[in-house]
Write a protein that holds these residues in place. Structure first.
Motif, mmCIF file in Angstrom:
data_model
loop_
_atom_site.group_PDB
_atom_site.id
_atom_site.type_symbol
_atom_site.label_atom_id
_atom_site.label_comp_id
_atom_site.label_asym_id
_atom_site.label_seq_id
_atom_site.Cartn_x
_atom_site.Cartn_y
_atom_site.Cartn_z
ATOM 1 N N ILE A 87 0.710 -1.530 0.112
ATOM 2 C CA ILE A 87 0.142 -0.113 -0.025
ATOM 3 C C ILE A 87 0.916 1.059 -0.055
ATOM 4 C CG2 ILE A 87 -1.608 1.378 1.468
ATOM 5 C CD1 ILE A 87 -3.106 -0.580 -0.248
ATOM 6 N N ASP A 88 1.971 1.363 0.829
ATOM 7 C CA ASP A 88 3.064 2.373 0.936
ATOM 8 C C ASP A 88 3.448 2.689 -0.740
ATOM 9 O OD1 ASP A 88 2.472 2.599 3.463
ATOM 10 O OD2 ASP A 88 4.383 1.892 4.000
ATOM 11 N N ILE A 90 1.804 1.871 -3.586
ATOM 12 C CA ILE A 90 0.805 2.301 -4.162
ATOM 13 C C ILE A 90 0.362 3.658 -4.048
ATOM 14 C CG2 ILE A 90 -1.733 1.957 -4.571
ATOM 15 C CD1 ILE A 90 -0.063 -0.589 -5.520
ATOM 16 N N LYS A 91 0.662 4.192 -2.927
ATOM 17 C CA LYS A 91 0.168 5.609 -2.321
ATOM 18 C C LYS A 91 1.560 6.532 -3.213
ATOM 19 C CE LYS A 91 -1.958 4.950 1.986
ATOM 20 N NZ LYS A 91 -1.905 5.009 3.543
ATOM 21 N N THR A 92 2.785 6.260 -3.114
ATOM 22 C CA THR A 92 3.868 6.794 -3.593
ATOM 23 C C THR A 92 3.678 6.985 -5.026
ATOM 24 O OG1 THR A 92 5.340 6.284 -2.031
ATOM 25 C CG2 THR A 92 6.362 6.753 -3.855
ATOM 26 N N LYS A 94 0.770 6.706 -6.945
ATOM 27 C CA LYS A 94 -0.233 7.503 -6.995
ATOM 28 C C LYS A 94 -0.179 8.850 -7.050
ATOM 29 C CE LYS A 94 -4.605 4.992 -6.606
ATOM 30 N NZ LYS A 94 -5.826 5.006 -5.902
ATOM 31 N N ALA A 95 0.737 9.282 -6.232
ATOM 32 C CA ALA A 95 1.205 10.856 -6.100
ATOM 33 C C ALA A 95 1.934 11.126 -7.133
ATOM 34 C CB ALA A 95 2.203 10.848 -4.514
ATOM 35 N N ASN A 137 -6.943 -5.031 0.149
ATOM 36 C CA ASN A 137 -6.627 -3.485 0.204
ATOM 37 C C ASN A 137 -6.123 -3.007 -0.868
ATOM 38 O OD1 ASN A 137 -4.237 -4.785 0.928
ATOM 39 N ND2 ASN A 137 -3.858 -3.281 2.598
ATOM 40 N N ALA A 141 -7.457 -0.011 -3.219
ATOM 41 C CA ALA A 141 -6.781 1.298 -3.636
ATOM 42 C C ALA A 141 -6.187 1.553 -5.208
ATOM 43 C CB ALA A 141 -5.316 1.240 -2.607
#
Length: 179
Positions: A87-88, A90-92, A94-95, A137, A141
């Motif tokens: 997830i970390d 994925i967040k990076t 996406k940013a 999860n 995301a």
């Protein structure tokens, strides 16, 4: 017809590969158990100039003899990074405006043959654990879930096969038209 010899294939050497423009494709491996699958993903990633592989969770990292056996040196060419938490990653991504695509069987998934990648868009394809698939999860995301159509009696493909199918399909839709 005559088979080509290796020296006739005009392949890039390591420095040429590292300098080459990469395809707008990133691979994220979500808790892959099999070292042979990991090595095969590296080899496929080398073949199609993948920008980077993220090895997440329990996914093993090079150097390892069982990865090396199937990777055939591609762990030296393809850029990779380990992250404990998918997830970390994925967040990076996406940013950085990367479109996240989970490769999974899910309600309302887009079939791979119907997936139309957009030019000038970078994509990260997430491949999941051999038993449990992509974690829920991570699916939640994702921007899109892509399913590989299957017509036989089995419900899944090996992760390295899935990666090869998806990467070739997207690469051919995005890159081959430009060559």
């Amino acid at each position: 017809m005559r088979k080509l010899k290796n020296e006739e294939l005009e392949r890039l050497d390591i420095s040429e590969f590292k300098a080459a423009e990469k395809s707008p494709i990133i691979i994220v491996l979500d808790n892959i158990r099999s070292l042979n699958n990991i090595g095969s993903v590296f080899r496929t990633s080398d073949a199609f100039l993948i920008e980077k592989i993220y090895l997440c969770g329990i996914t093993a990292q090079p150097p390892h003899n069982d990865i090396r056996k199937t990777a055939l040196g591609s762990t030296e060419t393809v850029v990779w990074e380990y992250a404990e938490n998918t997830i970390d990653v994925i967040k990076t991504l996406k940013a950085d405006s990367v479109k996240i695509c989970a490769i999974e069987q899910a309600k309302e998934a887009t079939m791979l043959n119907d997936f139309k990648p957009q030019p000038n868009q970078k994509y990260a394809f997430v491949f999941g654990n051999e038993v449990k698939g992509v974690a829920q999860n991570v699916v939640d995301a994702s921007d899109v879930v892509i399913e590989i159509p299957q017509y036989g009696t089995k419900h899944s493909l090996n992760i390295s096969v899935s990666c090869g199918v998806v990467v070739w399909d997207v690469f051919s839709k995005l890159i081959v038209k430009e060559l």
